[in-house]
Design a protein around this motif. Structure first.
Motif, PDB file in Angstrom:
ATOM      1  N   GLU A 164       0.680  -1.382  -0.005  1.00  0.00           N
ATOM      2  CA  GLU A 164      -0.004   0.091  -0.189  1.00  0.00           C
ATOM      3  C   GLU A 164       0.789   1.498   0.078  1.00  0.00           C
TER       4      GLU A 164
ATOM      5  N   ARG B 115      -5.774  -7.270  -0.253  1.00  0.00           N
ATOM      6  CA  ARG B 115      -6.441  -6.139   0.421  1.00  0.00           C
ATOM      7  C   ARG B 115      -5.433  -5.061   0.237  1.00  0.00           C
ATOM      8  N   ASN B 116      -6.136  -3.830  -0.191  1.00  0.00           N
ATOM      9  CA  ASN B 116      -5.225  -2.795  -0.408  1.00  0.00           C
ATOM     10  C   ASN B 116      -6.348  -1.462  -0.199  1.00  0.00           C
ATOM     11  N   SER B 117      -5.764  -0.661   0.618  1.00  0.00           N
ATOM     12  CA  SER B 117      -6.807   0.497   1.000  1.00  0.00           C
ATOM     13  C   SER B 117      -6.431   1.733   0.504  1.00  0.00           C
TER      14      SER B 117
ATOM     15  N   ALA C 241      -5.265  -4.282  11.217  1.00  0.00           N
ATOM     16  CA  ALA C 241      -5.640  -3.599  10.070  1.00  0.00           C
ATOM     17  C   ALA C 241      -5.598  -2.293  10.393  1.00  0.00           C
ATOM     18  N   SER C 242      -5.384  -1.318   9.359  1.00  0.00           N
ATOM     19  CA  SER C 242      -5.541   0.155   9.294  1.00  0.00           C
ATOM     20  C   SER C 242      -6.865   0.465   8.752  1.00  0.00           C
ATOM     21  N   ASN C 243      -7.628   1.212   9.583  1.00  0.00           N
ATOM     22  CA  ASN C 243      -8.964   1.550   9.373  1.00  0.00           C
ATOM     23  C   ASN C 243      -9.325   2.922  10.218  1.00  0.00           C
ATOM     24  N   GLU C 244     -10.424   3.187   9.714  1.00  0.00           N
ATOM     25  CA  GLU C 244     -10.822   4.399  10.692  1.00  0.00           C
ATOM     26  C   GLU C 244     -10.882   4.128  12.094  1.00  0.00           C
TER      27      GLU C 244
ATOM     28  N   THR D  20      -8.880   2.209  13.880  1.00  0.00           N
ATOM     29  CA  THR D  20      -7.778   1.681  14.599  1.00  0.00           C
ATOM     30  C   THR D  20      -6.385   3.054  14.311  1.00  0.00           C
ATOM     31  N   ARG D  21      -6.881   3.984  13.261  1.00  0.00           N
ATOM     32  CA  ARG D  21      -5.760   5.079  13.240  1.00  0.00           C
ATOM     33  C   ARG D  21      -5.661   5.891  14.386  1.00  0.00           C
TER      34      ARG D  21
ATOM     35  N   ARG E  86       0.813  -1.520  10.362  1.00  0.00           N
ATOM     36  CA  ARG E  86       0.746  -0.166   9.640  1.00  0.00           C
ATOM     37  C   ARG E  86       0.997   1.180  10.654  1.00  0.00           C
TER      38      ARG E  86
END
Length: 322
Positions: free
Chosen positions: A61, A85-87, A213-216, A218-219, A241
């Motif tokens: 990513e 998976r690629n954000s 995983a990096s998402n809203e 966990t940021r 991440r």
């Protein structure tokens, strides 16, 4: 009838191995490959470099593909990302511009192994002692931290976190885990305890390893307040991440000596700028995002990229993302 040759760009092939660790012969009569060993740091630079390419292979990513970039690449027809998976790919924009997006398999083993390389390197002062030995410095200057009997806290008990936990148990560590959706049953199946919340895990652990995983959600999960909960003699490892651990807060904690040390393999900006303060931060063991970088994983990435291209050319795309 002459079959047109499509141009394929491989991004961020820093080691120059994309064509040697995979057999590209199945598509050699239809595709010419250009590997870029230098990172393109801006969208403008990337759009210029990729203007004449029909296919792009991108690693992990590191390189965002927003709508604005797809709009500047009218020739692009196939984008292949390593992993499933690629954000940082705008899938709606890819579809709008007629770009098929495919992925590859990715092993969880290399990041697990790197996690333990970093954790052990921190605990036993490996880099500092090796540097001193090679440069004629003091003979022994550190006192290593023990693992046996200590508490290993794992943020995220998924595929990779579970494997990290298994190694911790083998070292005789007391392993505790937490994530928002973790249950007592899942933790028990992995042989670990579930912390009531992340605060309990951070207060209790001698070593903390991040595997979320990096998402809203966990940021910034680990910021200044969370780092302040850790023991002064505790260590933090992040091979997951960058966005999960507040980079500025970590730098401040290391500089002030509020934790014993940290090991980091992921950064907000990659490659890390030459003048970035993390390059000279005290108590930090840092590596240039090596978590996924292994021979077997690269063989998998590039080998399956060739399969993706062959399937696309046959009109039957596989491993589609989006």
């Amino acid at each position: 009838m002459t079959i047109p040759i499509l141009r394929c760009a491989v991004l961020d092939d820093f080691q120059g191995v994309s064509t040697s660790l995979a057999d590209w012969s199945p598509v050699a009569d239809r595709v010419s490959v250009t590997a870029f060993r230098r990172h393109h740091g801006s969208e403008e630079e990337l759009a210029t470099a990729l203007a004449d390419f029909d296919i792009v292979v991108t690693l992990r990513e590191r390189v965002p593909f927003p709508a604005s970039l797809f709009a500047r690449l009218p020739r692009l027809k196939l984008l292949i990302a390593s992993g499933m998976r690629n954000s940082v790919i705008d899938y709606a924009a890819a579809e709008e511009h007629g770009v098929t997006v495919c992925g590859t398999a990715s092993s969880g083993t290399p990041p697990v192994e790197l996690t333990w390389a970093l954790l052990l390197g921190l605990a036993r002062g490996i880099v500092q002692e090796n540097t001193a030995l090679r440069e004629g410095g003091p003979w022994q200057s550190t006192v290593g931290a023990d693992l046996h009997g200590r508490v290993l806290g794992i943020l995220g008990l998924g595929r990779i976190g579970t494997l990290v936990a298994r190694v911790g148990l083998a070292f005789g560590m007391d392993v505790v885990a937490w994530s928002r959706n973790l249950t007592d049953e899942r933790a028990a199946r992995a042989g670990v305890r579930r912390a009531a919340d992340k605060e309990e895990l951070l207060r209790e652990s001698d070593f903390v390893s991040v595997h979320l995983a990096s998402n809203e959600g966990t940021r910034g999960l680990v910021g200044a307040a969370e780092l302040a909960l850790m023991k002064p003699e505790a260590y933090l490892v992040n091979t997951s991440r960058a966005a999960i651990v507040d980079q500025d807060a970590l730098l401040a904690a290391l500089t002030a000596g509020r934790i014993a040390g940290a090991a980091v393999d992921v950064f907000d900006t990659e490659p890390l700028p030459a003048d970035h303060p993390l390059r000279t931060a005290p108590r930090l063991l840092a590596t240039p995002h090596l978590g996924y970088v292994s021979r077997d994983n690269y063989r998998r990435y590039y080998g399956e990229a060739v399969e993706d291209i062959a399937a696309f050319l046959a009109g039957k795309p596989i491993r589609r993302l989006g």
